[in-house]
Design a protein around this motif. Sequence first.
Motif, mmCIF file in Angstrom:
data_model
loop_
_atom_site.group_PDB
_atom_site.id
_atom_site.type_symbol
_atom_site.label_atom_id
_atom_site.label_comp_id
_atom_site.label_asym_id
_atom_site.label_seq_id
_atom_site.Cartn_x
_atom_site.Cartn_y
_atom_site.Cartn_z
ATOM 1 N N LYS A 21 0.836 -1.208 0.000
ATOM 2 C CA LYS A 21 0.000 0.000 0.000
ATOM 3 C C LYS A 21 0.867 1.253 0.000
ATOM 4 O O LYS A 21 0.590 2.220 -0.724
ATOM 5 N N CYS A 23 3.766 1.613 -1.221
ATOM 6 C CA CYS A 23 4.391 1.737 -2.545
ATOM 7 C C CYS A 23 3.377 2.097 -3.626
ATOM 8 O O CYS A 23 3.761 2.262 -4.793
ATOM 9 N N ASP A 24 2.096 2.167 -3.245
ATOM 10 C CA ASP A 24 1.011 2.370 -4.212
ATOM 11 C C ASP A 24 1.063 1.287 -5.284
ATOM 12 O O ASP A 24 0.956 1.558 -6.475
ATOM 13 N N TRP A 25 1.229 0.038 -4.809
ATOM 14 C CA TRP A 25 1.281 -1.101 -5.718
ATOM 15 C C TRP A 25 0.005 -1.218 -6.536
ATOM 16 O O TRP A 25 -1.094 -1.125 -6.015
ATOM 17 N N GLN A 26 0.192 -1.420 -7.838
ATOM 18 C CA GLN A 26 -0.915 -1.638 -8.759
ATOM 19 C C GLN A 26 -0.735 -3.010 -9.410
ATOM 20 O O GLN A 26 0.390 -3.498 -9.551
ATOM 21 N N TYR A 207 11.082 2.427 0.030
ATOM 22 C CA TYR A 207 9.879 2.569 0.839
ATOM 23 C C TYR A 207 10.018 1.610 2.018
ATOM 24 O O TYR A 207 10.501 0.486 1.852
#
Length: 218
Positions: A21, A23-26, A207
Motif C-alpha cells: 500500500k 508503494c502504491d502497488w498496482q 519505501y
Amino acid sequence: MRTLFIGDVHGCSSELDALLKACDWQPGDRVVLVGDLVAKGPDSAGVVRRAREHGFQAVKGNHDAHVLRWHGGHASKGKKLKPEHRQVLDTLSAADWAWMERLPSYLRFPDLNALAVHAGLVPGVPLEEQKEEFLFNLRSIAADGTPSKRLEAGEPWGSLWQGPELVIFGHDAMRGLQKHPFAVGLDSGCVYGGKLTAYVLPEGRFYSVPAARAYMAL
C-alpha cells in the motif's frame, strides 16, 4: 512498468500488505521478493498465498530452502526441527509447496540491468559458477578473498561487487539496509521489530513500513 523489490518478509503478512500500500502497488507492477518469505513471523502461509495469487516473483532464501528440505524428507539426520520451521510445515498447503519448489536461486532482469538473489554473489565468480551455499548464506568477504556466512569475517560482499548488474538482495538483518554502488541490501529486520523495505525501479526509491512488533529476537 514499475518493479518492487521487497526484502525478507519472514511470514510478516500484515507488514507486506502495508508495504504494498505504501508503494502504491498496482496490479500492473512487477513484485519481486528477495527470499526468506517464510519462518519466524506469524503468517508464512499468508505470505506465500499472496505471492501465488498475485503472480509475484521470488527467489529462494535459506529458510525457504530449509523448510523445503524438511517437507521433502531431505533434512540432515540428527537435526532437530525448530518451532519456527515446524509452523511452516504445519500451515502451508500443497499448492503453496508446489509454488515454493519452483523458486529459483536468482532472477535476472535485463530490462533493469539488475539481478535478485537472497544473500549474495562472490565477486569475480561467474554467475553460473556461484555456489548455492553462498547464494543463500553469503555475508562477508575476508581480506584474502574468502567468502563467508559470518558477519565478522570481513567486508560486506556488496561493497566489493563491481557490477555491471545491480544486485538486489536480503539476508543480512544485522547490517540492515545497504546501499553500495552496484548492490542494494533490503533486509531491515522486519521480523525482529525493524522495518520491511522495498526498493522500486526505475524510480530508484526506497519505501519502508515499521513492524507491528518484534516476533523474534535478533
